[in-house]
Design an enzyme around this catalytic site. Structure first.
Site, PDB file in Angstrom:
ATOM      1  N   GLY A 114       0.124  -5.043  10.436  1.00 38.82           N
ATOM      2  CA  GLY A 114       1.328  -5.007  10.027  1.00 38.82           C
ATOM      3  C   GLY A 114       1.595  -3.543   9.608  1.00 38.82           C
ATOM      4  O   GLY A 114       0.533  -2.955   9.096  1.00 38.82           O
ATOM      5  N   ALA A 172      -0.805   0.275   6.343  1.00 42.19           N
ATOM      6  CA  ALA A 172      -1.259  -0.805   7.573  1.00 42.19           C
ATOM      7  C   ALA A 172      -2.019  -1.767   6.838  1.00 42.19           C
ATOM      8  O   ALA A 172      -2.962  -1.508   5.966  1.00 42.19           O
ATOM      9  CB  ALA A 172      -2.160   0.115   8.630  1.00 42.19           C
ATOM     10  N   ASP A 173      -1.895  -2.916   7.519  1.00 40.58           N
ATOM     11  CA  ASP A 173      -3.002  -4.145   7.026  1.00 40.58           C
ATOM     12  C   ASP A 173      -3.261  -4.843   8.179  1.00 40.58           C
ATOM     13  O   ASP A 173      -2.317  -5.207   9.105  1.00 40.58           O
ATOM     14  CB  ASP A 173      -2.607  -4.845   5.795  1.00 40.58           C
ATOM     15  CG  ASP A 173      -3.559  -5.752   5.280  1.00 40.58           C
ATOM     16  OD1 ASP A 173      -4.250  -5.231   4.562  1.00 40.58           O
ATOM     17  OD2 ASP A 173      -3.575  -6.907   5.538  1.00 40.58           O
ATOM     18  N   THR A 174      -4.579  -5.391   8.232  1.00 45.05           N
ATOM     19  CA  THR A 174      -4.941  -6.097   9.514  1.00 45.05           C
ATOM     20  C   THR A 174      -5.595  -7.327   9.113  1.00 45.05           C
ATOM     21  O   THR A 174      -6.237  -7.440   8.074  1.00 45.05           O
ATOM     22  CB  THR A 174      -5.875  -5.353  10.404  1.00 45.05           C
ATOM     23  OG1 THR A 174      -5.269  -4.104  10.914  1.00 45.05           O
ATOM     24  CG2 THR A 174      -6.185  -6.147  11.752  1.00 45.05           C
ATOM     25  N   LYS A 220       0.886  -1.242   0.017  1.00 46.28           N
ATOM     26  CA  LYS A 220       0.118  -0.009   0.092  1.00 46.28           C
ATOM     27  C   LYS A 220       0.693   1.123   0.076  1.00 46.28           C
ATOM     28  O   LYS A 220       0.639   2.174  -0.869  1.00 46.28           O
ATOM     29  CB  LYS A 220      -0.911   0.028   1.142  1.00 46.28           C
ATOM     30  CG  LYS A 220      -1.953  -0.979   1.180  1.00 46.28           C
ATOM     31  CD  LYS A 220      -2.806  -0.990   2.519  1.00 46.28           C
ATOM     32  CE  LYS A 220      -3.738  -2.347   2.649  1.00 46.28           C
ATOM     33  NZ  LYS A 220      -4.660  -2.108   3.843  1.00 46.28           N
TER      34      LYS A 220
END
Length: 269
Positions: free
Chosen positions: A141, A104-106, A88
């Site tokens: 992350g 950010a990634d969840t 991203k």
């Protein structure tokens, strides 16, 4: 430690003495369409611009140095949240080469399976039945890309990355979440609200789904999608020194949501 941004003289006073310089951090950019991440980042007090892109959907092979530097996470590489966070942020580099860019990634992981966003209502019900009465792990992350980042032992210099920006900070935060025992009627009622349909794991802890959560061990805001304590540290390294304390920001967020802190097991921002 290197600092980001430029130094320029302004407001020179009509009196003798050296010209004063004012440090201005680079523009901060959040690559996320999530209103929850935008809300949490805003509580740290640093102005930023938010954009969304399709970076996480790209499947080009990542640089080998990046893969080697990823924090350990028990999921396939393609779903590693820190890699997706980097995708991203990296996708925004071309149009915003002078910015400090946050990705950010969840993900939600149960029994080694990554539970993404449900395809439909029945899929959401299936996920919630699996989560009912059990403990799962939420991973968020984080990647921060910028020029001349000051990096510590947990940061990584990535001058070989093929982007206009040259350096990178990576991190990964994990929190364990216990879901209460749910009846089929409770699951049906929650799914009918529509809230689960755009949430990893089919629930949103910050909304009605918070009623399903019995406890959180670790960072509460990791489960929401942006761990305040960790992103505060990363932005401090990137030269943003006037940030609001993450614990204070967390308290303000809880108040805005009408929530009380979870006390047991220990839960923090």
């Amino acid at each position: 430690m290197n600092q980001i941004g430029s130094r320029s003289a302004e407001g020179q006073e009509d009196q003798p003495g050296p010209r004063r310089t004012v440090f201005r951090p680079a523009e901060l950019l959040l690559t996320s369409a999530s209103p929850r991440r935008r809300e949490l980042l805003g509580l740290l007090g640093q102005p930023f611009r938010a954009v969304s892109n399709d970076g996480e959907e790209r499947d080009s092979p990542p640089p080998s140095a990046l893969v080697a530097a990823l924090p350990a996470c028990p999921v396939p590489l393609a779903t590693h949240p820190t890699l997706l966070a980097w995708r991203k942020a990296d996708a925004a580099c071309t149009e915003s080469p002078g910015s400090v860019i946050i990705g950010a990634d969840t993900i939600v992981v149960l029994d080694g399976d990554v539970l993404g966003k449900p395809r439909d209502q029945e899929h959401a019900r299936t996920m919630l039945r699996r989560l009912s009465g059990r403990t799962h792990t939420v991973y968020t992350g984080l990647a921060v890309i910028g020029q001349e980042l000051g990096v510590g032992s947990w940061g990584l210099r990535m001058s070989q990355l093929p982007t206009p920006n040259s350096q990178l900070l990576l991190d990964l935060v994990a929190s364990d979440v216990v879901i209460a025992e749910l009846t089929d009627a409770e699951i049906d009622t929650y799914v009918a609200t529509g809230e689960p349909m755009d949430k990893a794991g089919a629930y949103g802890i910050q909304g009605l789904g918070g009623r399903l959560v019995r406890s959180v061990a670790g960072s509460y805001t990791c489960v929401v999608g942006l761990p305040l304590g960790t992103i505060h540290r990363m932005l401090s390294v990137a030269g943003y020194t006037q940030l609001i304390d993450p614990t204070e920001a967390y308290k303000r967020w809880l108040e805005s949501q009408g929530k009380e802190p979870l006390s047991c097991p220990p839960t923090f921002p």
